[in-house]
Design a protein around this motif. Sequence first.
Motif, PDB file in Angstrom:
ATOM      1  N   GLY A   1       0.813  -1.203   0.000  1.00 36.04           N
ATOM      2  CA  GLY A   1       0.000   0.000   0.000  1.00 36.04           C
ATOM      3  C   GLY A   1       0.845   1.251   0.000  1.00 36.04           C
ATOM      4  N   SER A   2       0.190   2.383  -0.106  1.00 42.80           N
ATOM      5  CA  SER A   2       0.877   3.667  -0.213  1.00 42.80           C
ATOM      6  C   SER A   2       1.217   4.258   1.147  1.00 42.80           C
ATOM      7  CB  SER A   2       0.001   4.655  -1.003  1.00 42.80           C
ATOM      8  OG  SER A   2      -1.278   4.771  -0.416  1.00 42.80           O
ATOM      9  N   ILE A   3       0.766   3.628   2.224  1.00 42.28           N
ATOM     10  CA  ILE A   3       1.075   4.071   3.583  1.00 42.28           C
ATOM     11  C   ILE A   3       1.939   3.004   4.238  1.00 42.28           C
ATOM     12  CG2 ILE A   3       0.112   4.508   5.879  1.00 42.28           C
ATOM     13  CD1 ILE A   3      -2.351   5.627   4.516  1.00 42.28           C
ATOM     14  N   GLY A   4       2.969   3.433   4.932  1.00 41.36           N
ATOM     15  CA  GLY A   4       3.813   2.473   5.635  1.00 41.36           C
ATOM     16  C   GLY A   4       3.075   1.875   6.828  1.00 41.36           C
ATOM     17  N   LEU A   5       3.012   0.553   6.893  1.00 35.21           N
ATOM     18  CA  LEU A   5       2.331  -0.106   8.007  1.00 35.21           C
ATOM     19  C   LEU A   5       2.994   0.248   9.337  1.00 35.21           C
ATOM     20  CD1 LEU A   5       0.080  -2.057   8.858  1.00 35.21           C
ATOM     21  CD2 LEU A   5       1.667  -3.947   8.479  1.00 35.21           C
ATOM     22  N   HIS A   6       4.291   0.557   9.306  1.00 33.29           N
ATOM     23  CA  HIS A   6       4.984   0.895  10.554  1.00 33.29           C
ATOM     24  C   HIS A   6       4.387   2.143  11.200  1.00 33.29           C
ATOM     25  CE1 HIS A   6       7.106   3.049   7.334  1.00 33.29           C
ATOM     26  NE2 HIS A   6       7.463   3.939   8.233  1.00 33.29           N
ATOM     27  N   HIS A   7       3.846   3.059  10.390  1.00 34.16           N
ATOM     28  CA  HIS A   7       3.210   4.243  10.968  1.00 34.16           C
ATOM     29  C   HIS A   7       1.908   3.872  11.677  1.00 34.16           C
ATOM     30  CE1 HIS A   7       5.773   7.532   9.723  1.00 34.16           C
ATOM     31  NE2 HIS A   7       5.869   6.997   8.517  1.00 34.16           N
ATOM     32  N   VAL A   8       1.161   2.948  11.095  1.00 32.41           N
ATOM     33  CA  VAL A   8      -0.085   2.512  11.715  1.00 32.41           C
ATOM     34  C   VAL A   8       0.214   1.827  13.045  1.00 32.41           C
ATOM     35  CG1 VAL A   8      -2.154   1.105  11.433  1.00 32.41           C
ATOM     36  CG2 VAL A   8      -1.129   2.219   9.429  1.00 32.41           C
ATOM     37  N   VAL A   9       1.185   0.921  13.045  1.00 25.82           N
ATOM     38  CA  VAL A   9       1.541   0.205  14.272  1.00 25.82           C
ATOM     39  C   VAL A   9       2.081   1.182  15.315  1.00 25.82           C
ATOM     40  CG1 VAL A   9       3.056  -1.560  15.256  1.00 25.82           C
ATOM     41  CG2 VAL A   9       1.959  -1.955  13.038  1.00 25.82           C
ATOM     42  N   ARG A  10       2.885   2.142  14.867  1.00 23.00           N
ATOM     43  CA  ARG A  10       3.415   3.168  15.787  1.00 23.00           C
ATOM     44  C   ARG A  10       2.276   3.935  16.442  1.00 23.00           C
ATOM     45  NH1 ARG A  10       5.630   8.429  13.949  1.00 23.00           N
ATOM     46  NH2 ARG A  10       6.901   9.339  15.591  1.00 23.00           N
ATOM     47  N   HIS A  11       1.264   4.297  15.659  1.00 23.32           N
ATOM     48  CA  HIS A  11       0.102   5.008  16.200  1.00 23.32           C
ATOM     49  C   HIS A  11      -0.648   4.138  17.211  1.00 23.32           C
ATOM     50  CE1 HIS A  11      -3.476   7.535  16.314  1.00 23.32           C
ATOM     51  NE2 HIS A  11      -4.212   6.490  16.001  1.00 23.32           N
ATOM     52  N   LEU A  12      -0.808   2.855  16.887  1.00 24.62           N
ATOM     53  CA  LEU A  12      -1.518   1.956  17.797  1.00 24.62           C
ATOM     54  C   LEU A  12      -0.741   1.735  19.092  1.00 24.62           C
ATOM     55  CD1 LEU A  12      -2.871  -0.683  15.241  1.00 24.62           C
ATOM     56  CD2 LEU A  12      -4.172   1.099  16.414  1.00 24.62           C
ATOM     57  N   LYS A  13       0.582   1.681  18.998  1.00 26.20           N
ATOM     58  CA  LYS A  13       1.395   1.492  20.202  1.00 26.20           C
ATOM     59  C   LYS A  13       1.269   2.691  21.131  1.00 26.20           C
ATOM     60  CE  LYS A  13       4.798  -1.802  18.438  1.00 26.20           C
ATOM     61  NZ  LYS A  13       4.465  -2.874  19.399  1.00 26.20           N
TER      62      LYS A  13
ATOM     63  N   GLN B   1      -1.355   4.020  21.728  1.00 28.77           N
ATOM     64  CA  GLN B   1      -2.637   3.817  22.401  1.00 28.77           C
ATOM     65  C   GLN B   1      -2.659   2.508  23.193  1.00 28.77           C
ATOM     66  OE1 GLN B   1      -6.162   5.192  20.052  1.00 28.77           O
ATOM     67  NE2 GLN B   1      -4.698   5.223  18.357  1.00 28.77           N
ATOM     68  N   GLY B   2      -1.463   1.957  23.434  1.00 29.57           N
ATOM     69  CA  GLY B   2      -1.383   0.794  24.312  1.00 29.57           C
ATOM     70  C   GLY B   2      -1.128  -0.538  23.643  1.00 29.57           C
ATOM     71  N   TYR B   3      -1.038  -0.575  22.321  1.00 28.62           N
ATOM     72  CA  TYR B   3      -0.798  -1.839  21.615  1.00 28.62           C
ATOM     73  C   TYR B   3       0.625  -2.302  21.902  1.00 28.62           C
ATOM     74  CZ  TYR B   3      -0.946  -5.196  17.708  1.00 28.62           C
ATOM     75  OH  TYR B   3      -0.930  -6.326  16.939  1.00 28.62           O
ATOM     76  N   VAL B   4       0.802  -3.586  22.227  1.00 26.14           N
ATOM     77  CA  VAL B   4       2.128  -4.078  22.631  1.00 26.14           C
ATOM     78  C   VAL B   4       2.646  -5.199  21.742  1.00 26.14           C
ATOM     79  CG1 VAL B   4       1.807  -3.410  25.043  1.00 26.14           C
ATOM     80  CG2 VAL B   4       1.110  -5.701  24.295  1.00 26.14           C
ATOM     81  N   ASN B   5       1.849  -5.667  20.779  1.00 32.28           N
ATOM     82  CA  ASN B   5       2.259  -6.828  19.988  1.00 32.28           C
ATOM     83  C   ASN B   5       3.106  -6.427  18.781  1.00 32.28           C
ATOM     84  OD1 ASN B   5       0.838  -8.376  21.799  1.00 32.28           O
ATOM     85  ND2 ASN B   5      -0.966  -8.584  20.503  1.00 32.28           N
ATOM     86  N   ALA B   6       3.741  -7.436  18.191  1.00 32.17           N
ATOM     87  CA  ALA B   6       4.524  -7.268  16.960  1.00 32.17           C
ATOM     88  C   ALA B   6       3.773  -8.020  15.859  1.00 32.17           C
ATOM     89  CB  ALA B   6       5.931  -7.812  17.144  1.00 32.17           C
ATOM     90  N   PRO B   7       2.829  -7.366  15.179  1.00 31.46           N
ATOM     91  CA  PRO B   7       1.855  -8.083  14.354  1.00 31.46           C
ATOM     92  C   PRO B   7       2.396  -8.633  13.036  1.00 31.46           C
ATOM     93  CG  PRO B   7       1.515  -5.726  14.141  1.00 31.46           C
ATOM     94  CD  PRO B   7       2.552  -5.912  15.206  1.00 31.46           C
ATOM     95  N   VAL B   8       3.569  -8.185  12.594  1.00 30.76           N
ATOM     96  CA  VAL B   8       4.069  -8.666  11.298  1.00 30.76           C
ATOM     97  C   VAL B   8       5.499  -9.197  11.396  1.00 30.76           C
ATOM     98  CG1 VAL B   8       2.528  -7.251   9.896  1.00 30.76           C
ATOM     99  CG2 VAL B   8       4.719  -6.296  10.669  1.00 30.76           C
ATOM    100  N   ASN B   9       5.929  -9.575  12.599  1.00 36.10           N
ATOM    101  CA  ASN B   9       7.303 -10.051  12.719  1.00 36.10           C
ATOM    102  C   ASN B   9       7.500 -11.461  12.167  1.00 36.10           C
ATOM    103  OD1 ASN B   9       6.056 -11.533  14.728  1.00 36.10           O
ATOM    104  ND2 ASN B   9       7.490 -10.960  16.351  1.00 36.10           N
ATOM    105  N   ASP B  10       6.419 -12.085  11.714  1.00 31.37           N
ATOM    106  CA  ASP B  10       6.520 -13.394  11.051  1.00 31.37           C
ATOM    107  C   ASP B  10       6.570 -13.254   9.530  1.00 31.37           C
ATOM    108  OD1 ASP B  10       3.804 -12.446  11.191  1.00 31.37           O
ATOM    109  OD2 ASP B  10       3.167 -14.376  10.398  1.00 31.37           O
TER     110      ASP B  10
END
Length: 398
Positions: A186-198, A200-209
């Motif tokens: 996609g045209s947006i880096g997923l790392h920015h989405v995960v950074r935003h969620l973190k 707000q309390g998100y602690v997982n690594a959703p794409v490290n596999d």
Amino acid sequence: MKINPGGALALEDIVGRDTLVAEVMDTLETQSLQLVAERRMGKTHVLSKLEAQHRDGWVMVKRDLEGVRSANEFVQYVLADLHPLLGKIKKFREWLASIGSEASGLKIGPVTLPNFSAKSWKQGLVDTLAHLSESAQTKHVVFLWDELPMMLQNLAKTAPQEAMELLDVLRSIRQENAKVRMVFTGSIGLHHVVRHLKQQGYVNAPVNDMTTMEVPPLTHADATSLALRLFQDNRIALAEDAVAGVVAAEVDNIPFYIHHVLSKLKSKHAGSAHRVTADDVRKEVVDAIRSALDPWHLKHYEERTREYYAGDRTACHALLDAVASAPGSMSMQSAINRAKSVVPTMDTESWLELTNLLERDYYFVRHTDNGELLYKFSIVARWWRWHRGVPAAEGGAA
């Protein structure tokens, strides 16, 4: 080949991507992946080639998710896309019938898919994909999900918990279902989405596999070949064949911009006695960079900093201005020192983190010999200097 700046290309007109497609296919034999790149690099065209060139026993499911606004809607699309495959399986039909009493969702032919509630979309997604094991002739089902990060960004703004849960469920499915492969792009880096969620309390690594592969510009040879073919097929006379190489070099071997340059040259010279020269090409590139109409949509590189770097936008621009002022590369410390004159209160660690983010977002690369910073694409550096009014040091191009 027709000139087609920004449009969907026919498969036979997507050049220079066969090696990358083969590498992606080899990777998908064992794991899912993120296909990353700067916008306009041709990620969607790579997905189209993947969809068309699948291996025996593979089912390719391609879907643009940009307009999806909820996890429920996403699961309905997954069901819709798998229905041609799973609809032949009796157990799946019985399962679908058993939950069909829920509020109606997407309608596909005679079948109305369930509209999952907030409590049941996760189970619905897991149950749907579990039926893939009953498809005996299918080795892998590969989901080619274009703009998945944008879908998650939309979710993160309105329902962050739902975005977190969807990321976790998708990871769980990849771990537990050997037939499933996923390609995110996609045209947006997923790392920015995960950074935003973190934040707000998100602690997982959703794409490290998942492995990460970049869609680069074309090789110079392929980009030159593309430009030459466009000249020839559209009856644009050349002063010499080497002019095609100038087109490629001027726009960093990026096919989107090659099509744009040829489009302007065609409007002026197709069928005429004039033979296009290297100077004609350079003029078209300069005119596009300097145009207030922004025909190449380069302002995106400035506009997106509002979303990506909302709290540090002034510092971000100061750092980009600093590196843009150099004719070539600049040491990281020199760039930070120059940017500090604009934002003196920011600490060193924050500057280093910002530099790393700008590298991940394809603004910068590090020089392989000395580690200095330079713009990844010269076309972006030239546009940034012109539209930001950044004085170019001696040797810099505008």
